[in-house]
Design a protein around this motif. Structure first.
Motif, PDB file in Angstrom:
ATOM      1  N   LEU A 160       5.903  13.622  -5.154  1.00  0.00           N
ATOM      2  CA  LEU A 160       5.066  13.497  -3.960  1.00  0.00           C
ATOM      3  C   LEU A 160       5.788  12.744  -2.851  1.00  0.00           C
ATOM      4  O   LEU A 160       5.755  13.133  -1.696  1.00  0.00           O
ATOM      5  N   SER A 161       6.400  11.632  -3.216  1.00  0.00           N
ATOM      6  CA  SER A 161       7.019  10.798  -2.185  1.00  0.00           C
ATOM      7  C   SER A 161       8.099   9.914  -2.796  1.00  0.00           C
ATOM      8  O   SER A 161       7.884   9.289  -3.837  1.00  0.00           O
ATOM      9  N   ALA A 162       9.248   9.865  -2.132  1.00  0.00           N
ATOM     10  CA  ALA A 162      10.334   8.997  -2.586  1.00  0.00           C
ATOM     11  C   ALA A 162      10.050   7.531  -2.256  1.00  0.00           C
ATOM     12  O   ALA A 162      10.666   6.636  -2.832  1.00  0.00           O
ATOM     13  N   ILE A 163       9.116   7.299  -1.334  1.00  0.00           N
ATOM     14  CA  ILE A 163       8.827   5.925  -0.923  1.00  0.00           C
ATOM     15  C   ILE A 163       8.299   5.105  -2.095  1.00  0.00           C
ATOM     16  O   ILE A 163       8.730   3.974  -2.324  1.00  0.00           O
ATOM     17  N   GLY A 164       7.357   5.671  -2.849  1.00  0.00           N
ATOM     18  CA  GLY A 164       6.808   4.962  -3.996  1.00  0.00           C
ATOM     19  C   GLY A 164       7.863   4.669  -5.041  1.00  0.00           C
ATOM     20  O   GLY A 164       7.927   3.564  -5.595  1.00  0.00           O
ATOM     21  N   ARG A 165       8.698   5.661  -5.326  1.00  0.00           N
ATOM     22  CA  ARG A 165       9.776   5.481  -6.298  1.00  0.00           C
ATOM     23  C   ARG A 165      10.725   4.374  -5.860  1.00  0.00           C
ATOM     24  O   ARG A 165      11.097   3.502  -6.651  1.00  0.00           O
ATOM     25  N   ASN A 166      11.107   4.383  -4.581  1.00  0.00           N
ATOM     26  CA  ASN A 166      12.034   3.376  -4.069  1.00  0.00           C
ATOM     27  C   ASN A 166      11.404   1.984  -4.045  1.00  0.00           C
ATOM     28  O   ASN A 166      12.075   0.978  -4.302  1.00  0.00           O
ATOM     29  N   ALA A 167      10.108   1.918  -3.748  1.00  0.00           N
ATOM     30  CA  ALA A 167       9.421   0.627  -3.737  1.00  0.00           C
ATOM     31  C   ALA A 167       9.398   0.017  -5.138  1.00  0.00           C
ATOM     32  O   ALA A 167       9.651  -1.180  -5.315  1.00  0.00           O
ATOM     33  N   CYS A 168       9.107   0.850  -6.140  1.00  0.00           N
ATOM     34  CA  CYS A 168       9.082   0.356  -7.516  1.00  0.00           C
ATOM     35  C   CYS A 168      10.473  -0.105  -7.954  1.00  0.00           C
ATOM     36  O   CYS A 168      10.619  -1.118  -8.649  1.00  0.00           O
ATOM     37  N   ALA A 169      11.503   0.647  -7.545  1.00  0.00           N
ATOM     38  CA  ALA A 169      12.873   0.261  -7.882  1.00  0.00           C
ATOM     39  C   ALA A 169      13.240  -1.077  -7.232  1.00  0.00           C
ATOM     40  O   ALA A 169      13.903  -1.922  -7.848  1.00  0.00           O
TER      41      ALA A 169
ATOM     42  N   GLY B 158      -3.104   7.321  -2.536  1.00  0.00           N
ATOM     43  CA  GLY B 158      -3.010   8.750  -2.816  1.00  0.00           C
ATOM     44  C   GLY B 158      -3.244   9.688  -1.650  1.00  0.00           C
ATOM     45  O   GLY B 158      -3.176  10.902  -1.824  1.00  0.00           O
ATOM     46  N   TRP B 159      -3.484   9.145  -0.452  1.00  0.00           N
ATOM     47  CA  TRP B 159      -3.847  10.007   0.679  1.00  0.00           C
ATOM     48  C   TRP B 159      -2.697  10.180   1.670  1.00  0.00           C
ATOM     49  O   TRP B 159      -2.826   9.900   2.857  1.00  0.00           O
ATOM     50  N   GLY B 160      -1.555  10.632   1.173  1.00  0.00           N
ATOM     51  CA  GLY B 160      -0.443  10.937   2.070  1.00  0.00           C
ATOM     52  C   GLY B 160       0.007   9.731   2.855  1.00  0.00           C
ATOM     53  O   GLY B 160       0.057   8.616   2.335  1.00  0.00           O
ATOM     54  N   PHE B 161       0.333   9.971   4.111  1.00  0.00           N
ATOM     55  CA  PHE B 161       0.838   8.890   4.953  1.00  0.00           C
ATOM     56  C   PHE B 161      -0.268   8.236   5.784  1.00  0.00           C
ATOM     57  O   PHE B 161      -0.024   7.689   6.853  1.00  0.00           O
ATOM     58  N   HIS B 162      -1.486   8.288   5.265  1.00  0.00           N
ATOM     59  CA  HIS B 162      -2.634   7.694   5.964  1.00  0.00           C
ATOM     60  C   HIS B 162      -2.862   6.260   5.473  1.00  0.00           C
ATOM     61  O   HIS B 162      -3.906   5.933   4.909  1.00  0.00           O
TER      62      HIS B 162
ATOM     63  N   CYS C  57       0.855  -1.182   0.000  1.00  0.00           N
ATOM     64  CA  CYS C  57       0.000   0.000   0.000  1.00  0.00           C
ATOM     65  C   CYS C  57       0.895   1.236   0.000  1.00  0.00           C
ATOM     66  O   CYS C  57       1.691   1.427   0.933  1.00  0.00           O
ATOM     67  N   LEU C  58       0.785   2.056  -1.037  1.00  0.00           N
ATOM     68  CA  LEU C  58       1.650   3.223  -1.176  1.00  0.00           C
ATOM     69  C   LEU C  58       0.841   4.497  -1.322  1.00  0.00           C
ATOM     70  O   LEU C  58      -0.264   4.495  -1.861  1.00  0.00           O
ATOM     71  N   TRP C  59       1.452   5.607  -0.859  1.00  0.00           N
ATOM     72  CA  TRP C  59       0.842   6.912  -1.049  1.00  0.00           C
ATOM     73  C   TRP C  59       0.766   7.240  -2.529  1.00  0.00           C
ATOM     74  O   TRP C  59      -0.303   7.526  -3.065  1.00  0.00           O
TER      75      TRP C  59
END
Length: 206
Positions: free
Chosen positions: A28-37, A56-60, A20-22
């Motif tokens: 918007l967020s490096a977390i999604g980019r890093n997860a895909c990598a 899409g709802w931030g860190f919720h 589950c990603l923002w």
């Protein structure tokens, strides 16, 4: 690489994995980019076992994780869980976010793009961010959701007053046939404030 290690540990159980990603956009967020990598670093068979849900709802993440876990306990498929989580994200998810003016100023420096141009906040105040608490017919895209994360609803001089004002707002937002089915309260360092808020909500919103 750290995320790859986490993914491999989860996949070692031999079961498919749901992330589950923002968001996936690095603006918007490096977390999604890093997860895909990290997913791309996996072997093809491993990649096929990983599915990604973008809310899409931030860190919720909490409400979507709770829903996905519920579906897993019921023996439902990941696709069914994604469908349920998508419905929540598109139509049912709402949030309140209480911050001090000092924290807001730090966020303004860290992620100025989330705020309207010219946004400012008074010292020693408490700000309530959020969106209307109701079932939405309109489906917002990823950037529209990000744009509402810092949607100011209220400003007060104390946390208690901010809680009271937000509860009044929530109650007025709800249509006569609408009810809140789940409340998740995340607190950072002050669980007493979270408990206080939920207690007030139970008394005020029946």
């Amino acid at each position: 690489m750290q995320l790859k290690i986490v993914l491999l540990a989860a996949l070692s159980k031999g079961k498919p994995l749901l992330l589950c990603l923002w968001g996936l956009d690095k603006r918007l967020s490096a977390i999604g980019r890093n997860a895909c990598a990290a997913i791309e670093m996996l072997e093809p068979q491993q990649r096929n076992m990983v599915k990604v849900f973008v809310h899409g709802w931030g860190f919720h993440e909490a409400p979507f994780l709770v829903e996905a876990i519920k579906y897993a306990h019921e023996g439902r498929t990941i696709d069914e869980a994604i469908s349920a989580c998508t419905k929540i994200a598109d139509h049912h998810f709402c949030f309140s976010n209480f911050l001090t003016s000092a924290t807001v100023k730090k966020l303004l420096k860290w992620r100025p793009g989330l705020f309207e141009q010219g946004f400012n906040v008074e010292d020693d105040s408490f700000i309530g961010f959020g969106i209307p608490v109701t079932i939405r017919e309109e489906v917002l895209d990823e950037f529209e959701r990000a744009g509402r994360l810092m949607n100011v609803q209220l400003k007060e001089k104390s946390m208690s007053a901010l809680q009271d004002a937000e509860i009044t707002r929530i109650k007025s937002d709800l249509k006569p046939n609408e009810r809140i089915t789940m409340i998740l309260c995340n607190t950072v360092g002050r669980p007493d404030l979270g408990y206080q808020y939920i207690t007030k909500m139970k008394v005020t919103i029946a």
